[in-house]
Write a protein that holds these residues in place. Structure first.
Motif, PDB file in Angstrom:
ATOM      1  N   PHE A  69       0.822  -1.206   0.000  1.00 49.85           N
ATOM      2  CA  PHE A  69       0.000   0.000   0.000  1.00 49.85           C
ATOM      3  C   PHE A  69       0.857   1.257   0.000  1.00 49.85           C
ATOM      4  O   PHE A  69       0.525   2.238  -0.660  1.00 49.85           O
ATOM      5  N   THR A 103      -1.345   5.314   1.835  1.00 45.55           N
ATOM      6  CA  THR A 103      -1.192   5.302   3.288  1.00 45.55           C
ATOM      7  C   THR A 103      -1.918   6.457   3.962  1.00 45.55           C
ATOM      8  O   THR A 103      -1.973   6.502   5.186  1.00 45.55           O
ATOM      9  N   CYS A 123      -5.734   7.746  -0.918  1.00 46.18           N
ATOM     10  CA  CYS A 123      -6.835   6.844  -1.257  1.00 46.18           C
ATOM     11  C   CYS A 123      -7.858   7.528  -2.162  1.00 46.18           C
ATOM     12  O   CYS A 123      -8.383   6.918  -3.097  1.00 46.18           O
ATOM     13  N   LEU A 169      -9.692  -1.494   0.282  1.00 45.45           N
ATOM     14  CA  LEU A 169      -8.943  -2.183   1.339  1.00 45.45           C
ATOM     15  C   LEU A 169      -7.955  -1.240   2.023  1.00 45.45           C
ATOM     16  O   LEU A 169      -7.773  -1.293   3.242  1.00 45.45           O
ATOM     17  N   ALA A 170      -7.322  -0.368   1.246  1.00 52.09           N
ATOM     18  CA  ALA A 170      -6.386   0.594   1.825  1.00 52.09           C
ATOM     19  C   ALA A 170      -7.104   1.576   2.746  1.00 52.09           C
ATOM     20  O   ALA A 170      -6.584   1.945   3.803  1.00 52.09           O
ATOM     21  N   ARG A 172      -7.678   0.037   6.043  1.00 51.35           N
ATOM     22  CA  ARG A 172      -6.440   0.018   6.838  1.00 51.35           C
ATOM     23  C   ARG A 172      -6.129   1.389   7.416  1.00 51.35           C
ATOM     24  O   ARG A 172      -5.694   1.507   8.553  1.00 51.35           O
ATOM     25  N   ARG A 202      -8.444   2.197  10.268  1.00 54.47           N
ATOM     26  CA  ARG A 202      -8.166   1.364  11.444  1.00 54.47           C
ATOM     27  C   ARG A 202      -6.847   1.756  12.106  1.00 54.47           C
ATOM     28  O   ARG A 202      -6.585   1.372  13.229  1.00 54.47           O
ATOM     29  N   ARG A 253      -3.755   1.007  10.886  1.00 60.50           N
ATOM     30  CA  ARG A 253      -2.755  -0.044  10.744  1.00 60.50           C
ATOM     31  C   ARG A 253      -1.804   0.240   9.581  1.00 60.50           C
ATOM     32  O   ARG A 253      -1.347  -0.673   8.920  1.00 60.50           O
ATOM     33  N   VAL A 254      -1.505   1.496   9.347  1.00 62.13           N
ATOM     34  CA  VAL A 254      -0.635   1.861   8.227  1.00 62.13           C
ATOM     35  C   VAL A 254       0.788   2.034   8.737  1.00 62.13           C
ATOM     36  O   VAL A 254       1.024   2.610   9.790  1.00 62.13           O
TER      37      VAL A 254
END
Length: 66
Positions: A2, A8, A13, A55-56, A59, A62, A64-65
């Protein structure tokens, strides 16, 4: 993966979604030409891009990058 694509941040995005949407529209237009193979490939790349960017975003939201 990603981070290599620039997905990120939320800004990255959104840019990815715009590029994927353009690929979808251009692919749809080229599908109605006498040689629709190019349009089908572009449309498929657009769909793959939308899924990858979604999906990115999950992430990023959340946290989680890396």
């Amino acid at each position: 993966m990603f981070s290599a694509l620039g997905l990120t941040t939320m800004r990255g995005c959104v840019i990815g979604w715009v590029i994927s949407a353009v690929l979808l529209v251009v692919g749809l237009v080229f599908t109605f030409t006498p040689n629709p193979a190019v349009g089908i490939v572009l449309f498929a790349l657009g769909v793959l891009g939308i899924v990858l960017v979604t999906l990115a975003v999950l992430r990023v939201r959340r946290g989680r990058v890396r």
